[in-house]
Design an enzyme around this catalytic site. Sequence first.
Site, PDB file in Angstrom:
ATOM      1  N   THR A   8       0.764  -1.243   0.000  1.00  0.00           N
ATOM      2  CA  THR A   8       0.000   0.000   0.000  1.00  0.00           C
ATOM      3  C   THR A   8       0.795   1.292   0.000  1.00  0.00           C
ATOM      4  OG1 THR A   8      -2.169   0.701   0.730  1.00  0.00           O
ATOM      5  CG2 THR A   8      -0.504   0.610   2.423  1.00  0.00           C
ATOM      6  N   LYS A  40      -8.354   1.858   2.704  1.00  0.00           N
ATOM      7  CA  LYS A  40      -7.387   1.865   3.802  1.00  0.00           C
ATOM      8  C   LYS A  40      -7.391   3.186   4.564  1.00  0.00           C
ATOM      9  CE  LYS A  40      -4.822  -1.058   0.733  1.00  0.00           C
ATOM     10  NZ  LYS A  40      -3.734  -1.095  -0.217  1.00  0.00           N
ATOM     11  N   GLY A  52      -5.030   6.554   8.005  1.00  0.00           N
ATOM     12  CA  GLY A  52      -4.716   5.574   6.972  1.00  0.00           C
ATOM     13  C   GLY A  52      -3.722   4.577   7.532  1.00  0.00           C
ATOM     14  N   SER A 131       4.770   1.106   1.140  1.00  0.00           N
ATOM     15  CA  SER A 131       5.853   0.814   0.204  1.00  0.00           C
ATOM     16  C   SER A 131       6.039   1.894  -0.849  1.00  0.00           C
ATOM     17  CB  SER A 131       5.631  -0.544  -0.451  1.00  0.00           C
ATOM     18  OG  SER A 131       4.373  -0.569  -1.084  1.00  0.00           O
TER      19      SER A 131
END
Length: 183
Positions: A8, A40, A52, A131
Site C-alpha cells: 500500500t 485503507k 490511513g 511501500s
Amino acid sequence: MKRLIKSTTICGIIHNGHSAIGGDGQVTLGNAVMKHSSTKIRKLYNGKVLCGFAGAAADAFTLLSRFEEKLEQYRGNVERAVVELAKDWRTDKFLRRLEAMIAVISKDKAFIVSGTGDVIEPDDNIIAIGSGGMYALAAAKMLKKYSSLSAKEIVAEALKTASEICIYTNDKINIEVIDDKEN
C-alpha cells in the site's frame, strides 16, 4: 527472520485550510495481487480525524481500534492520542509484535505512528507511509511547492505518481477530506 512488509501507499496533507488523506486500493499477498479496491482510510472521531494504515491488515485494524479508544479517552486531542498509542504500542507485549504503521491527520495536525515508538509530526504537514510512501511524499512536496492544487488534488496526484512507480501500489485511490470550515 522478520518478514519485509510490502503493501500500500498512504499520503496526506494539510494545505490552505484543508486536510486530505488518501490511499491506494491494492492488497497483495506475497507476489500476487489479491484485491484492487480496498479502502485503507477511515474517518474517526465524528469525521474530525482521518487515519490511513499500511502493513498487515489485522494488525492495522487492531491499531485503528486502539487509536480510536485513545481519541475518545483524550476527547479528540490528536497529539495526546498518538503519543499514548505509541507508548502502548512500544511497551505492550502483544502490540509491539504488530506489523503496521498508521498516518493520522486532523484539521491542523499530521502524524505518522510506528511500532518502534516513533511519533513523527512533519514540519510541512505532509505525511506518507507504505511501500510507495516515499514516492508519494516526494510528489506531494513538489506539488505543494510548485502548483495551486487543492489538498485533495495534491493527494490524488501524489498517489497516482506512486502507483506508476511502486509495484505494490495501484491507481484505485480513495481520498477523504476535512474542511476546517465544516468542523
